[in-house]
Each structure stands twice: as structure tokens, then as C-alpha cells.
Write an enzyme that holds these catalytic residues in place. Sequence first.
Site, short mmCIF file in Angstrom:
data_model
loop_
_atom_site.label_atom_id
_atom_site.label_comp_id
_atom_site.label_asym_id
_atom_site.label_seq_id
_atom_site.Cartn_x
_atom_site.Cartn_y
_atom_site.Cartn_z
N ASP A 1 39.32 37.00 40.66
CA ASP A 1 39.47 36.10 39.53
C ASP A 1 39.36 36.88 38.22
OD1 ASP A 1 39.58 34.07 41.39
OD2 ASP A 1 37.49 33.47 41.12
N ARG A 2 40.08 36.42 37.22
CA ARG A 2 40.14 37.14 35.95
C ARG A 2 38.76 37.43 35.33
NH1 ARG A 2 44.68 36.52 31.24
NH2 ARG A 2 44.00 38.35 30.07
#
Length: 232
Positions: free
Chosen positions: A68-69
Amino acid sequence: MSKVLSNKSNLQVLYEDNHIIIVNKRAGDIVQGDKTGDKPLSDIVKEFLAEKYNKQGNVYLGTVHRLDRPTTGLVIFSKTSKALPRLNKLFVSKDISKTYWAIVKNQPPKSKDTLIHWLKKNPKNNKSTAYYKEIKDSKKAILHYSIIKKLDNYYLLEINLETGRHHQIRTQLACIGCSIKGDLKYGFNRSNKDASISLHARHISFIHPVSKIELNITAPLPKDPIWDACII
């Protein structure tokens, strides 16, 4: 993100051979391109390889998995078309062991436990919801956690996944009242200054799909006072 993100000059490469490159992702980097149009980590790694080996034209790079970012830690890329399907097979067969560290405010109900939920993703808000019973379109999610350090105001958890679901660690920890520090989407009350969440892909181990040697790679923690306190 307020911090400087990865570029080919500050990329932290943890392992590289003819077939594989493993990097330590910074918070804010996206592994693959998305609708934001921001330069993905995959392109940055390609630029790094092109410069390092003075390659002209396109550089081959296969994306094996994503983080995830707002998270940090280990990301594996394939440098050859030979290695990519073999790495993909390792992930599908669960022959790659991944360990994560997470910082949470609330003490978990048990010092260590196995969490089993059924997760359903809502693509409209890019969020998953955890249920204790199977519902339509849900997927079973299993993780194991243990408290490995008590900080002044937080707890450091070590997490091992049996399944790889959308936002699995974030969703399951939130379901037991232990949202990850900085994770506004899953219930934490305030953001981290750099818009990260305190979730780090810490360690990975697997048998190299080509050379057959065993790889054990650990990603250094982000440069941050609270992560500094987590060093064991």
C-alpha cells in the site's frame, strides 16, 4: 507526502542479482502506476538499472507484488522474464515468508493470537471491511500477530500472513480495536506527519527461483523517532 520520495539516486537496494532486485520502499511511493499519474517505484527501479548498467532502450522489470502507498518496506521485482513466473508461483503457493511490523496505540486483547476474518472490498472507497462470518463476495483472511515490544505510548506488533488480501493487516487489526498508527482510513484518530502509516514490511525469506539459494532479507526501519524506539 511531505518527505522526499524515492528516486534513482536515493533508492535503497537491499539485494540484487541477475534475476531479482529487492528494494526498501518509502512511504508515499506507489509500486505500480495508478490514476494519480505519479511516477511508480517500478519506473524508478528501471531508471536505476539503466543508469547502473548503462543500458540503452527499455529495461525489463516485472512487478511481483505490491505494498500500500502509505506503508514501507520490502518490495521484490523481477529483472528477467525467466524469474517472473517463478516468483509469482512462489507467492501463489505461499512459499515466500513475509513478516511485517506494525505500531498500534491500543493493546491487543492477547499478547499473541491468530485472527480469522472474512474481508470484503469496497472498490468505491478502496477500503475493506472485516466480518466474523462469511458473507457474499468476501474472502477468508488469516494472520498471526504477537506483541514484541511495549513502547512508551504504543505497542510494536510482529505479523505473519497466511493469506494476502486487500488491506488485510490494516483491516484485521482495526477490527480488534488496534488501528495502525496514522491509518485514518481504518480508524486511527490522527495522521502521521508524513502521511504514512506505521506498517513496515520488515523481513522476507524464500528460495531463489533460479539459483535455489535461500534468501533472508530484512528492511531497515524508516528514519523516525518512534521507529527508532522499536529497534530490538
